[in-house]
Design a protein around this motif. Structure first.
Motif, PDB file in Angstrom:
ATOM      1  N   ARG A 136      -4.691   4.620   1.287  1.00  0.00           N
ATOM      2  CA  ARG A 136      -4.833   4.263   0.546  1.00  0.00           C
ATOM      3  C   ARG A 136      -5.344   4.545  -0.744  1.00  0.00           C
ATOM      4  O   ARG A 136      -5.396   4.397  -1.555  1.00  0.00           O
ATOM      5  N   LEU A 181       2.443   1.750  -3.207  1.00  0.00           N
ATOM      6  CA  LEU A 181       1.608   2.035  -4.430  1.00  0.00           C
ATOM      7  C   LEU A 181       0.951   2.845  -4.575  1.00  0.00           C
ATOM      8  O   LEU A 181      -0.221   3.761  -5.387  1.00  0.00           O
ATOM      9  N   ARG A 198      -4.292   3.655   7.585  1.00  0.00           N
ATOM     10  CA  ARG A 198      -4.955   2.833   6.099  1.00  0.00           C
ATOM     11  C   ARG A 198      -5.727   3.651   5.062  1.00  0.00           C
ATOM     12  O   ARG A 198      -5.212   3.655   4.062  1.00  0.00           O
ATOM     13  N   GLU A 234       1.044  -1.465  -0.010  1.00  0.00           N
ATOM     14  CA  GLU A 234       0.104  -0.342  -0.031  1.00  0.00           C
ATOM     15  C   GLU A 234       0.652   1.406  -0.251  1.00  0.00           C
ATOM     16  O   GLU A 234       0.509   1.943  -0.822  1.00  0.00           O
TER      17      GLU A 234
END
Lengths: 267, 55
Positions: free
Chosen positions: A89, A11, A85, A8
């Motif tokens: 993300r 990316l 997260r 994560e």
């Protein structure tokens, strides 16, 4: 850090690039139990394409039945990291409001960072708390390069200024490059003003709560606690915030209590 | 593609999962596990983040 988390990071996570802060304050977002609702709210913010950041309290006081304690005195809760997260993300920048001075000032019954109430506000800014806060922040070190940090939220106790200064210096000395915000209140405003040169040297920005119809002079326009922000007035407020050219944080009573969807008028 | 079974709460992970099993609980903390299908190239990118810049 797990493999999935490292993927994560590689990316999706983005380090703030110094661009203007366009932030919506969704008070419980980082501490909501239901991850699907967090996902949906994050998706709403992304689809709205207005905000590049979302603020939330890691130390939200108990009382809402859909949240957990986001932290202890020295440790983040793993579910809070999960929610963080989900925000990362999505490519948004979290604004971490790390401690809950408002809850101390208003004598809330359970403040997670105190593991209970805080009967004496001075204790909230005493040496043991500085040490504990450094430990707490060290446990967020994987995430901090991707976040902004708000050091306080409406503290009234004057010693909060030295506390903020101390934590700001600690973060900068440890390489933190992103925004540091402060939001002092009443007597604490005077104390923070006295430290203004030192705070400025550390790149700490004033983001005081604006309760009326004005937008003040702080570099960050912060509508935290502003009850004039409603579904009806939000579009007008957003136009003013955009036109100001300054950083901003939009709050409303509804985004403070939005455990389901965020009303579209705020997006 | 590789299937990874993991716990978003405590960090448990099984990099060699063979199937998505709805409702399976984390052996460490009891939270329902999540699944992620990832490319080997993304794993490489995550584990060797500077690799693409090597001269």
């Amino acid at each position: 850090m797990s493999l999935v988390e490292r993927i994560e990071r590689a990316l999706f996570w983005r380090k703030p690039d110094g661009s203007r802060l366009r932030c919506i304050f969704v008070t419980p977002l980082f501490v909501m139990r239901d991850a699907d609702k967090v996902r949906k709210q994050v998706a709403q913010i992304v689809e709205g394409n207005r905000y590049n950041a979302v603020a939330s309290l890691l130390d939200l006081q108990r009382g809402r039945d859909y949240i957990f304690d986001g932290r202890g005195p020295m440790s983040p809760d793993s579910r809070m990291i999960r929610n963080l997260r989900l925000v990362l993300r999505a490519g948004l920048t979290p604004v971490l409001i790390i401690r809950n001075d408002w809850a101390v000032r208003t004598r809330q019954k359970y403040i997670p960072s105190c593991d209970g109430p805080c009967p004496n506000a001075k204790d909230f800014y005493a040496e043991p708390k500085i040490t504990a806060e450094k430990v707490f922040l060290s446990k967020l070190s994987d995430y901090l390069p991707y976040c902004h940090v708000q050091l306080n939220i409406e503290p009234e106790e004057h010693t909060s200024a030295q506390f903020a200064l101390h934590i700001a210096a600690h973060l900068r000395n440890n390489g933190f490059k992103n925004m540091l915000l402060i939001n002092p209140y009443k007597a604490a405003e005077v104390a923070h003003e006295k430290c203004r040169p030192q705070l400025a040297a550390l790149g700490v920005l004033f983001a005081r709560s604006l309760s009326g119809s004005g937008i003040g002079n702080d570099p960050v326009i912060n509508l935290d606690g502003n009850l004039t922000v409603t579904r009806e007035t939000a579009p007008g407020w957003i136009r003013r915030l955009e036109a100001s050219g300054r950083h901003y944080i939009l709050w409303s009573r509804e985004t403070a209590n939005s455990h389901d969807k965020i009303p579209g008028e705020y997006l | 593609m590789r299937l990874i079974e993991y716990c978003a709460r405590c960090g448990y992970e099984n990099r060699a999962a063979t199937e998505k099993r709805v409702g399976r609980k984390c052996p460490d903390c009891g939270t329902e596990l999540e699944y992620e299908e990832v490319y080997q190239s993304d794993i490489d990118r995550a584990e060797y983040p500077h690799r693409e810049h090597e001269k």
